[in-house]
Design a protein around this motif. Structure first.
Motif, PDB file in Angstrom:
ATOM      1  N   ASP A 179       0.817  -1.220   0.000  1.00  0.00           N
ATOM      2  CA  ASP A 179       0.000   0.000   0.000  1.00  0.00           C
ATOM      3  C   ASP A 179       0.849   1.269   0.000  1.00  0.00           C
ATOM      4  OD1 ASP A 179       0.834   0.549   2.653  1.00  0.00           O
ATOM      5  OD2 ASP A 179      -1.072  -0.046   3.547  1.00  0.00           O
ATOM      6  N   GLY A 180       2.168   1.125   0.170  1.00  0.00           N
ATOM      7  CA  GLY A 180       3.091   2.254   0.113  1.00  0.00           C
ATOM      8  C   GLY A 180       3.172   3.099   1.363  1.00  0.00           C
ATOM      9  N   GLY A 181       2.326   2.868   2.339  1.00  0.00           N
ATOM     10  CA  GLY A 181       2.290   3.730   3.508  1.00  0.00           C
ATOM     11  C   GLY A 181       2.950   3.181   4.758  1.00  0.00           C
ATOM     12  N   ARG A 182       3.452   1.959   4.675  1.00  0.00           N
ATOM     13  CA  ARG A 182       4.070   1.331   5.837  1.00  0.00           C
ATOM     14  C   ARG A 182       5.375   0.663   5.435  1.00  0.00           C
ATOM     15  NH1 ARG A 182      -0.629  -2.502   7.579  1.00  0.00           N
ATOM     16  NH2 ARG A 182      -1.172  -2.288   5.399  1.00  0.00           N
ATOM     17  N   GLY A 183       6.260   0.528   6.412  1.00  0.00           N
ATOM     18  CA  GLY A 183       7.508  -0.180   6.209  1.00  0.00           C
ATOM     19  C   GLY A 183       7.586  -1.364   7.146  1.00  0.00           C
ATOM     20  N   LEU A 184       8.357  -2.375   6.752  1.00  0.00           N
ATOM     21  CA  LEU A 184       8.535  -3.558   7.587  1.00  0.00           C
ATOM     22  C   LEU A 184       9.768  -3.361   8.463  1.00  0.00           C
ATOM     23  CD1 LEU A 184       7.400  -6.378   8.210  1.00  0.00           C
ATOM     24  CD2 LEU A 184       8.959  -7.281   6.460  1.00  0.00           C
ATOM     25  N   PHE A 185       9.570  -3.489   9.769  1.00  0.00           N
ATOM     26  CA  PHE A 185      10.654  -3.295  10.724  1.00  0.00           C
ATOM     27  C   PHE A 185      10.765  -4.523  11.614  1.00  0.00           C
ATOM     28  CE2 PHE A 185       9.251   0.828   9.413  1.00  0.00           C
ATOM     29  CZ  PHE A 185      10.437   1.491   9.172  1.00  0.00           C
ATOM     30  N   THR A 186      11.991  -4.759  12.103  1.00  0.00           N
ATOM     31  CA  THR A 186      12.273  -5.895  12.960  1.00  0.00           C
ATOM     32  C   THR A 186      12.562  -5.436  14.378  1.00  0.00           C
ATOM     33  OG1 THR A 186      13.810  -7.726  13.384  1.00  0.00           O
ATOM     34  CG2 THR A 186      14.712  -5.850  12.220  1.00  0.00           C
ATOM     35  N   HIS A 187      12.006  -6.167  15.343  1.00  0.00           N
ATOM     36  CA  HIS A 187      12.430  -5.986  16.728  1.00  0.00           C
ATOM     37  C   HIS A 187      13.620  -6.934  16.881  1.00  0.00           C
ATOM     38  CE1 HIS A 187      11.415  -6.101  21.294  1.00  0.00           C
ATOM     39  NE2 HIS A 187      12.527  -5.446  21.022  1.00  0.00           N
ATOM     40  N   HIS A 188      14.807  -6.391  16.678  1.00  0.00           N
ATOM     41  CA  HIS A 188      16.049  -7.153  16.558  1.00  0.00           C
ATOM     42  C   HIS A 188      16.348  -7.915  17.847  1.00  0.00           C
ATOM     43  CE1 HIS A 188      20.359  -7.855  15.827  1.00  0.00           C
ATOM     44  NE2 HIS A 188      20.045  -7.712  14.548  1.00  0.00           N
ATOM     45  N   ARG A 189      16.598  -9.205  17.703  1.00  0.00           N
ATOM     46  CA  ARG A 189      16.803 -10.074  18.868  1.00  0.00           C
ATOM     47  C   ARG A 189      18.051  -9.692  19.659  1.00  0.00           C
ATOM     48  NH1 ARG A 189      14.342 -14.422  20.468  1.00  0.00           N
ATOM     49  NH2 ARG A 189      13.282 -14.779  18.498  1.00  0.00           N
ATOM     50  N   LYS A 190      19.184  -9.501  19.012  1.00  0.00           N
ATOM     51  CA  LYS A 190      20.437  -9.230  19.733  1.00  0.00           C
ATOM     52  C   LYS A 190      20.492  -7.811  20.285  1.00  0.00           C
ATOM     53  CE  LYS A 190      23.416 -12.518  17.336  1.00  0.00           C
ATOM     54  NZ  LYS A 190      24.562 -12.662  16.432  1.00  0.00           N
ATOM     55  N   LEU A 191      19.996  -6.845  19.522  1.00  0.00           N
ATOM     56  CA  LEU A 191      20.107  -5.441  19.942  1.00  0.00           C
ATOM     57  C   LEU A 191      18.885  -4.947  20.713  1.00  0.00           C
ATOM     58  CD1 LEU A 191      21.745  -3.977  16.726  1.00  0.00           C
ATOM     59  CD2 LEU A 191      22.865  -4.600  18.874  1.00  0.00           C
ATOM     60  N   ASP A 192      17.800  -5.722  20.681  1.00  0.00           N
ATOM     61  CA  ASP A 192      16.557  -5.381  21.379  1.00  0.00           C
ATOM     62  C   ASP A 192      16.073  -3.978  21.019  1.00  0.00           C
ATOM     63  OD1 ASP A 192      14.392  -6.065  23.001  1.00  0.00           O
ATOM     64  OD2 ASP A 192      15.302  -5.143  24.773  1.00  0.00           O
TER      65      ASP A 192
ATOM     66  N   ARG B 184      21.937   2.176   2.858  1.00  0.00           N
ATOM     67  CA  ARG B 184      20.520   1.852   3.003  1.00  0.00           C
ATOM     68  C   ARG B 184      19.756   2.039   1.698  1.00  0.00           C
ATOM     69  NH1 ARG B 184      19.614   4.598   8.899  1.00  0.00           N
ATOM     70  NH2 ARG B 184      20.736   3.006  10.044  1.00  0.00           N
ATOM     71  N   PHE B 185      18.789   1.150   1.481  1.00  0.00           N
ATOM     72  CA  PHE B 185      18.053   1.087   0.222  1.00  0.00           C
ATOM     73  C   PHE B 185      16.549   1.042   0.479  1.00  0.00           C
ATOM     74  CE2 PHE B 185      22.206  -0.756  -0.327  1.00  0.00           C
ATOM     75  CZ  PHE B 185      22.646  -0.214  -1.524  1.00  0.00           C
ATOM     76  N   ARG B 186      15.803   1.143  -0.613  1.00  0.00           N
ATOM     77  CA  ARG B 186      14.341   1.005  -0.596  1.00  0.00           C
ATOM     78  C   ARG B 186      13.988  -0.270  -1.353  1.00  0.00           C
ATOM     79  NH1 ARG B 186       9.853   2.374  -3.884  1.00  0.00           N
ATOM     80  NH2 ARG B 186       8.092   3.151  -2.686  1.00  0.00           N
ATOM     81  N   ILE B 187      13.175  -1.117  -0.717  1.00  0.00           N
ATOM     82  CA  ILE B 187      12.710  -2.364  -1.318  1.00  0.00           C
ATOM     83  C   ILE B 187      11.182  -2.330  -1.289  1.00  0.00           C
ATOM     84  CG2 ILE B 187      12.511  -4.861  -0.961  1.00  0.00           C
ATOM     85  CD1 ILE B 187      15.364  -4.872   0.102  1.00  0.00           C
ATOM     86  N   VAL B 188      10.557  -2.815  -2.352  1.00  0.00           N
ATOM     87  CA  VAL B 188       9.102  -2.887  -2.407  1.00  0.00           C
ATOM     88  C   VAL B 188       8.686  -4.353  -2.329  1.00  0.00           C
ATOM     89  CG1 VAL B 188       7.053  -2.396  -3.795  1.00  0.00           C
ATOM     90  CG2 VAL B 188       8.947  -0.765  -3.749  1.00  0.00           C
ATOM     91  N   SER B 189       7.693  -4.608  -1.466  1.00  0.00           N
ATOM     92  CA  SER B 189       7.181  -5.964  -1.283  1.00  0.00           C
ATOM     93  C   SER B 189       5.916  -6.163  -2.112  1.00  0.00           C
ATOM     94  CB  SER B 189       6.862  -6.213   0.187  1.00  0.00           C
ATOM     95  OG  SER B 189       6.305  -7.499   0.360  1.00  0.00           O
ATOM     96  N   PRO B 190       5.759  -7.343  -2.715  1.00  0.00           N
ATOM     97  CA  PRO B 190       4.536  -7.637  -3.449  1.00  0.00           C
ATOM     98  C   PRO B 190       3.409  -8.146  -2.547  1.00  0.00           C
ATOM     99  CG  PRO B 190       6.014  -9.479  -3.638  1.00  0.00           C
ATOM    100  CD  PRO B 190       6.746  -8.417  -2.843  1.00  0.00           C
ATOM    101  N   THR B 191       3.722  -8.378  -1.273  1.00  0.00           N
ATOM    102  CA  THR B 191       2.760  -8.993  -0.353  1.00  0.00           C
ATOM    103  C   THR B 191       2.907  -8.401   1.041  1.00  0.00           C
ATOM    104  OG1 THR B 191       2.005 -11.090   0.596  1.00  0.00           O
ATOM    105  CG2 THR B 191       4.360 -10.885   0.185  1.00  0.00           C
TER     106      THR B 191
END
Length: 150
Positions: free
Chosen positions: A32-45, A106-113
């Motif tokens: 939808d272009g309005g959100r990004g996928l982020f990780t709650h990183h295990r090692k760095l919390d 850092r880059f921009r990636i687009v997800s199909p799903t």
């Protein structure tokens, strides 16, 4: 970053380079272009964009794409190979690993799903708007998100 590359022409892309090393990451953008996928990183919390070590690969867009696929489980990602941000940040010392720098492209990636799989490297993954990220992220992550989602 250029000075670091001059000082470490043969090992800047290897994690064995003790002062620091190159990394590559990306914001994966929701269909939808309005959100990004982020990780709650295990090692760095911490909540971060997806990415990681080059491990000998000098092709930074390929590294960011590889890491995005590994950490999200999304296969058909499309990366824009032109970097959108650079960041140098300190990784604190941890069990047998001294503090060191990550020199991140850092880059921009687009997800199909919108579907993803949480990897062992994460506590969780979440599609976040820039406003939602403000409650979880900090500094350079917010700067990066602002470039893509702002």
């Amino acid at each position: 970053m250029l000075q670091f590359l001059e000082e470490h022409p043969r090992d800047a892309h290897l994690r064995e380079c003790v002062p620091g090393h190159l990394t590559a990451s990306a914001i994966i953008v929701h269909p939808d272009g309005g959100r990004g996928l982020f990780t709650h990183h295990r090692k760095l919390d911490r909540w971060l964009q997806l990415g990681g070590h080059c491990d000998g690969d000098g092709n930074l867009p390929a590294v960011a794409l590889r890491e995005g696929i590994e950490e999200s489980g999304i296969e058909d990602l499309a990366i824009d190979p032109v970097p959108i941000d650079l960041d140098i940040h300190l990784i604190p010392d941890r069990k047998g690993e001294p503090a060191h720098l990550h020199l991140d492209t850092r880059f921009r990636i687009v997800s199909p799903t919108a579907d993803f799989v949480v990897s062992d490297e994460s506590h969780d993954l979440a599609w976040l708007t820039l406003d939602e990220l403000h409650a979880r992220g900090d500094g350079s992550v917010l700067r990066l998100a602002g470039l893509v989602l702002g």
